[in-house]
Enzyme design. Structure first.
Site, PDB file in Angstrom:
ATOM      1  N   ARG A  41      -0.274  -8.655  13.646  1.00 18.70           N
ATOM      2  CA  ARG A  41      -0.892  -7.618  12.795  1.00 18.70           C
ATOM      3  C   ARG A  41      -1.841  -8.249  11.781  1.00 18.70           C
ATOM      4  O   ARG A  41      -2.898  -7.701  11.475  1.00 18.70           O
ATOM      5  CB  ARG A  41       0.206  -6.808  12.082  1.00 18.70           C
ATOM      6  N   ARG A  45      12.009  -6.344   5.054  1.00 18.21           N
ATOM      7  CA  ARG A  45      11.952  -4.890   4.823  1.00 18.21           C
ATOM      8  C   ARG A  45      12.983  -4.150   5.670  1.00 18.21           C
ATOM      9  O   ARG A  45      13.165  -4.427   6.849  1.00 18.21           O
ATOM     10  CB  ARG A  45      10.546  -4.373   5.171  1.00 18.21           C
ATOM     11  N   ARG A  59      11.798  -2.220  10.813  1.00 18.47           N
ATOM     12  CA  ARG A  59      10.771  -1.523  11.590  1.00 18.47           C
ATOM     13  C   ARG A  59      10.503  -2.322  12.861  1.00 18.47           C
ATOM     14  O   ARG A  59      10.542  -3.547  12.854  1.00 18.47           O
ATOM     15  CB  ARG A  59       9.485  -1.414  10.758  1.00 18.47           C
ATOM     16  N   LYS A  70       0.839  -1.216   0.000  1.00 16.64           N
ATOM     17  CA  LYS A  70       0.000   0.000   0.000  1.00 16.64           C
ATOM     18  C   LYS A  70       0.865   1.253   0.000  1.00 16.64           C
ATOM     19  O   LYS A  70       0.643   2.171  -0.777  1.00 16.64           O
ATOM     20  CB  LYS A  70      -0.914   0.036   1.246  1.00 16.64           C
ATOM     21  N   ARG A 105      -9.209   1.578   8.907  1.00 15.71           N
ATOM     22  CA  ARG A 105      -8.862   0.216   9.309  1.00 15.71           C
ATOM     23  C   ARG A 105      -9.916  -0.424  10.177  1.00 15.71           C
ATOM     24  O   ARG A 105      -9.746  -1.572  10.575  1.00 15.71           O
ATOM     25  CB  ARG A 105      -7.584   0.247  10.160  1.00 15.71           C
TER      26      ARG A 105
HETATM   27  P1  AP5 Z   1       4.884  -1.602   1.816  1.00 12.61           P
HETATM   28  O1  AP5 Z   1       4.562  -0.810   0.606  1.00 12.61           O
HETATM   29  O2  AP5 Z   1       5.597  -0.940   2.937  1.00 12.61           O
HETATM   30  O3  AP5 Z   1       3.558  -2.341   2.353  1.00 12.61           O
HETATM   31  P2  AP5 Z   1       2.351  -1.774   3.204  1.00 12.61           P
HETATM   32  O4  AP5 Z   1       1.133  -2.467   2.706  1.00 12.61           O
HETATM   33  O5  AP5 Z   1       2.340  -0.284   3.220  1.00 12.61           O
HETATM   34  O6  AP5 Z   1       2.758  -2.388   4.623  1.00 12.61           O
HETATM   35  P3  AP5 Z   1       2.828  -1.730   6.057  1.00 12.61           P
HETATM   36  O7  AP5 Z   1       3.529  -2.738   6.912  1.00 12.61           O
HETATM   37  O8  AP5 Z   1       3.417  -0.367   6.032  1.00 12.61           O
HETATM   38  O9  AP5 Z   1       1.309  -1.657   6.390  1.00 12.61           O
HETATM   39  P4  AP5 Z   1       0.591  -1.632   7.734  1.00 12.61           P
HETATM   40  O10 AP5 Z   1      -0.784  -1.375   7.277  1.00 12.61           O
HETATM   41  O11 AP5 Z   1       0.738  -2.800   8.616  1.00 12.61           O
HETATM   42  O12 AP5 Z   1       1.372  -0.506   8.551  1.00 12.61           O
HETATM   43  P5  AP5 Z   1       1.049   1.008   8.870  1.00 12.61           P
HETATM   44  O13 AP5 Z   1       2.301   1.741   8.733  1.00 12.61           O
HETATM   45  O14 AP5 Z   1      -0.153   1.491   8.141  1.00 12.61           O
HETATM   46  O15 AP5 Z   1       5.697  -2.890   1.316  1.00 12.61           O
HETATM   47  C1  AP5 Z   1       6.165  -3.849   2.273  1.00 12.61           C
HETATM   48  C2  AP5 Z   1       7.493  -4.442   1.771  1.00 12.61           C
HETATM   49  O16 AP5 Z   1       7.244  -5.180   0.569  1.00 12.61           O
HETATM   50  C3  AP5 Z   1       8.535  -3.378   1.408  1.00 12.61           C
HETATM   51  O17 AP5 Z   1       9.803  -3.829   1.746  1.00 12.61           O
HETATM   52  C4  AP5 Z   1       8.398  -3.229  -0.118  1.00 12.61           C
HETATM   53  O18 AP5 Z   1       9.595  -2.827  -0.736  1.00 12.61           O
HETATM   54  C5  AP5 Z   1       7.995  -4.641  -0.521  1.00 12.61           C
HETATM   55  N1  AP5 Z   1       7.123  -4.662  -1.687  1.00 12.61           N
HETATM   56  C6  AP5 Z   1       6.136  -3.771  -2.003  1.00 12.61           C
HETATM   57  N2  AP5 Z   1       5.528  -4.141  -3.144  1.00 12.61           N
HETATM   58  C7  AP5 Z   1       6.141  -5.297  -3.550  1.00 12.61           C
HETATM   59  C8  AP5 Z   1       5.938  -6.174  -4.669  1.00 12.61           C
HETATM   60  N3  AP5 Z   1       5.004  -5.942  -5.611  1.00 12.61           N
HETATM   61  N4  AP5 Z   1       6.731  -7.260  -4.765  1.00 12.61           N
HETATM   62  C9  AP5 Z   1       7.689  -7.529  -3.825  1.00 12.61           C
HETATM   63  N5  AP5 Z   1       7.932  -6.721  -2.746  1.00 12.61           N
HETATM   64  C10 AP5 Z   1       7.156  -5.628  -2.613  1.00 12.61           C
HETATM   65  O19 AP5 Z   1       0.617   0.915  10.413  1.00 12.61           O
HETATM   66  C11 AP5 Z   1       1.532   0.617  11.420  1.00 12.61           C
HETATM   67  C12 AP5 Z   1       0.845   0.694  12.782  1.00 12.61           C
HETATM   68  O20 AP5 Z   1       0.347   2.024  13.025  1.00 12.61           O
HETATM   69  C13 AP5 Z   1      -0.380  -0.208  12.973  1.00 12.61           C
HETATM   70  O21 AP5 Z   1      -0.033  -1.525  13.310  1.00 12.61           O
HETATM   71  C14 AP5 Z   1      -1.137   0.537  14.065  1.00 12.61           C
HETATM   72  O22 AP5 Z   1      -0.540   0.308  15.329  1.00 12.61           O
HETATM   73  C15 AP5 Z   1      -0.921   1.992  13.693  1.00 12.61           C
HETATM   74  N6  AP5 Z   1      -1.949   2.527  12.791  1.00 12.61           N
HETATM   75  C16 AP5 Z   1      -1.740   3.027  11.538  1.00 12.61           C
HETATM   76  N7  AP5 Z   1      -2.898   3.422  10.972  1.00 12.61           N
HETATM   77  C17 AP5 Z   1      -3.868   3.160  11.881  1.00 12.61           C
HETATM   78  C18 AP5 Z   1      -5.277   3.322  11.877  1.00 12.61           C
HETATM   79  N8  AP5 Z   1      -5.922   3.823  10.802  1.00 12.61           N
HETATM   80  N9  AP5 Z   1      -5.978   2.945  12.979  1.00 12.61           N
HETATM   81  C19 AP5 Z   1      -5.348   2.451  14.060  1.00 12.61           C
HETATM   82  N10 AP5 Z   1      -4.006   2.248  14.136  1.00 12.61           N
HETATM   83  C20 AP5 Z   1      -3.266   2.606  13.056  1.00 12.61           C
END
Ligand code: AP5
Length: 229
Positions: free
Chosen positions: A178, A127, A167, A15, A90
């Protein structure tokens, strides 16, 4: 026409990667709730101190807190022309709040990136991000010790040099937690949107470039529906 794009999908689906690229190409901001919270933790602010432990356990921070943050961010002038949301909504409560916040802007375009669990675990364990700005670095960038393509803070990162770290929520145990929370709290959000004509699914098991193309086509097709509506 202002674009409201929501990126949906489990942790590691891509994402953030795709949201940043799409937003840059279209000259609109990405609003990543994860990035906003991580910056707060990094800076040691009151918000950061309040959410640090919750994030390290892989749990979700409270709806009221996150909805307030998003409401405030989307009221900024740079979001008038459109934005890409990454990591929000979410929960069903957050999705309801987004409908209310964007009511005057027209329909929300939602794209779900689908990737199987074992690949998600593999990606997140591998990552590495810039310790300073949090930008993701691929293996080639790390090997070359060059700045990540999506570096958030080029001058500062260049002056101190990139340092790659995992991370704090990317250990296998926390990633599995998660994913459990995603299935419990965020799958209902997909159900909430999937009946809408502006909802699309794309296959995340392709190269990032192929996913980028699929995302562009999905948004164009959803915009077509929106224009007819
Ligand atoms: P990446 O693009 O980083 O994936 P992502 O889907 O963004 O994954 P995240 O881990 O960032 O998502 P998340 O939803 O768990 O975390 P968030 O930061 O929102 O890609 C991942 C890896 O794969 C990278 O190394 C990339 O290079 C690789 N990759 C990408 N595309 C690829 C492909 N096509 N092929 C191969 N490799 C690929 O949230 C973190 C925390 O914040 C949560 O756990 C929670 O505690 C809090 N939080 C955030 N938002 C909220 C909310 N709305 N409500 C409550 N708590 C929240």
């Amino acid at each position: 026409m202002a674009l409201t794009l929501v990126m949906l999908g489990p942790p590691g689906a891509g994402k953030g990667t795709q949201a940043e690229r799409f937003a840059r190409e279209h000259g609109i901001p990405t609003v990543s709730t994860g990035d906003i919270l991580r910056e707060a933790v990094h800076s040691g602010s009151e918000l950061g101190r309040a959410v640090k432990a919750v994030m390290e356990r892989g749990e979700l921070v409270g709806d009221d807190l996150i909805i307030g943050i998003v409401r405030e961010r989307l009221s900024q002038p740079d979001a008038i022309a459109g934005f890409v949301l990454d990591g929000f909504p979410r929960t069903a409560t957050q999705a309801g709040a987004l409908d209310e916040i964007t009511a005057a802007r027209g329909p929300v375009i939602c794209v779900e990136i689908q990737v199987p669990d074992e690949e998600l675990v593999r990606r997140l364990r591998a990552r590495r991000v810039c310790e300073d700005c949090g930008a993701n670095a691929d293996a080639f960038e790390r090997q070359a010790d060059s700045l990540p393509e999506l570096c958030q803070n080029t001058d500062r990162c260049r002056s101190i040099g990139p340092k790659w770290v995992a991370r704090s929520d990317d250990s296998e145990a926390i990633v599995r937690e998660r994913l459990k929370i995603y299935r419990r709290d965020t799958r209902p959000v997909i159900d909430f949107y999937s009946a809408r004509p502006t909802f699309r699914r794309i296959d995340g098991m392709q190269t990032p470039e192929q996913v980028r193309e699929a995302l562009g086509s999905a948004v164009a097709s959803a915009l077509g529906v929106r224009r007819q509506g």
